[in-house]
Scaffold this motif. Structure first.
Motif, PDB file in Angstrom:
ATOM      1  N   ARG A 146     -21.110  87.162  46.783  1.00 43.32           N
ATOM      2  CA  ARG A 146     -22.231  87.903  46.202  1.00 43.32           C
ATOM      3  C   ARG A 146     -21.766  88.535  44.892  1.00 43.32           C
ATOM      4  O   ARG A 146     -20.818  89.319  44.882  1.00 43.32           O
ATOM      5  N   GLN A 158     -31.958  85.270  46.190  1.00 43.08           N
ATOM      6  CA  GLN A 158     -30.543  85.411  46.527  1.00 43.08           C
ATOM      7  C   GLN A 158     -30.126  84.426  47.615  1.00 43.08           C
ATOM      8  O   GLN A 158     -29.129  83.713  47.463  1.00 43.08           O
ATOM      9  N   THR A 213     -24.068  90.018  43.001  1.00 41.14           N
ATOM     10  CA  THR A 213     -25.031  91.104  42.832  1.00 41.14           C
ATOM     11  C   THR A 213     -25.139  91.848  44.161  1.00 41.14           C
ATOM     12  O   THR A 213     -24.705  91.359  45.203  1.00 41.14           O
ATOM     13  N   ARG A 214     -25.747  93.025  44.099  1.00 37.05           N
ATOM     14  CA  ARG A 214     -25.972  93.774  45.339  1.00 37.05           C
ATOM     15  C   ARG A 214     -26.980  93.047  46.215  1.00 37.05           C
ATOM     16  O   ARG A 214     -27.778  92.242  45.710  1.00 37.05           O
ATOM     17  N   ASP A 215     -26.952  93.337  47.501  1.00 34.19           N
ATOM     18  CA  ASP A 215     -27.936  92.719  48.401  1.00 34.19           C
ATOM     19  C   ASP A 215     -29.345  93.083  47.953  1.00 34.19           C
ATOM     20  O   ASP A 215     -29.631  94.247  47.631  1.00 34.19           O
ATOM     21  N   ALA A 216     -30.192  92.093  47.944  1.00 35.87           N
ATOM     22  CA  ALA A 216     -31.564  92.266  47.475  1.00 35.87           C
ATOM     23  C   ALA A 216     -32.349  93.140  48.431  1.00 35.87           C
ATOM     24  O   ALA A 216     -32.192  93.054  49.648  1.00 35.87           O
ATOM     25  N   LYS A 217     -33.219  93.943  47.867  1.00 34.91           N
ATOM     26  CA  LYS A 217     -34.054  94.834  48.686  1.00 34.91           C
ATOM     27  C   LYS A 217     -35.440  94.224  48.932  1.00 34.91           C
ATOM     28  O   LYS A 217     -35.942  94.254  50.028  1.00 34.91           O
ATOM     29  N   ARG A 223     -34.762  88.699  47.730  1.00 31.75           N
ATOM     30  CA  ARG A 223     -34.020  88.158  48.878  1.00 31.75           C
ATOM     31  C   ARG A 223     -34.170  86.637  48.935  1.00 31.75           C
ATOM     32  O   ARG A 223     -33.216  85.914  49.232  1.00 31.75           O
TER      33      ARG A 223
END
Length: 164
Positions: free
Chosen positions: A75, A89, A77-81, A86
């Protein structure tokens, strides 16, 4: 329905992995006993057999990992919100696995044919035994990751239609 078939297929692969791990213990144990005790003669074929089994364990294990979603991904990038983020990603990960699956399948066929023209040194086994694992794994990565991508898109579509 197709997802249930794939799930049962991967359960069968898990059983096969257990059998192969058990089978791998035999030549490795023979190598250890012969090397450190001298109770049995050194058999060179045990190392080849262990290598063949290990290759299949790795390739089958990677297929199961793709199905379970435990195959590693990096990853950046940060986990998608949000649901769309999402989808993007997870979609990128599935597509990347599919690309590598297609490459393994396409080039693995030639690799397997090359292995079919060779024999192992000790056991004199046709090397297609191990080389064929590459296109098989690639094809299964492509299939399973494609199905996971379909599931991801379907989940997104169902969430998109429901009010928040």
């Amino acid at each position: 329905m197709f997802g249930r078939f794939l799930d049962k297929f991967c359960k069968g692969l898990r059983i096969l992995l257990g059998v192969l791990m058990g089978a791998l213990a035999v030549p490795v144990a023979m190598q250890v006993v012969s090397r450190y005790t001298g109770l049995i003669p050194t058999f060179l074929w045990t190392e080849e057999l262990a290598t063949f089994l290990f290759i299949w364990i790795v390739m089958i294990g990677s297929v199961v990992a793709v199905w379970d979603g435990t195959h590693f991904d990096v990853r950046i990038t940060r986990d998608a919100k949000g649901p769309f983020a999402r989808l993007v990603q997870d979609g990128v990960v599935h597509v990347a696995i599919m690309v590598f699956g297609a490459l393994f399948l396409f080039y693995g066929i030639e690799y397997a044919e090359f292995g079919g023209k060779q024999r192992s040194v000790m056991m004199r086994a046709n090397l297609m035994i191990t080389h064929i694992s590459v296109p098989i794994a690639g094809g299964l990565w492509l299939l399973l990751s494609g199905y996971r991508l379909f599931e991801t898109f379907t989940a997104f579509r169902s969430r998109e239609g429901t009010p928040s």
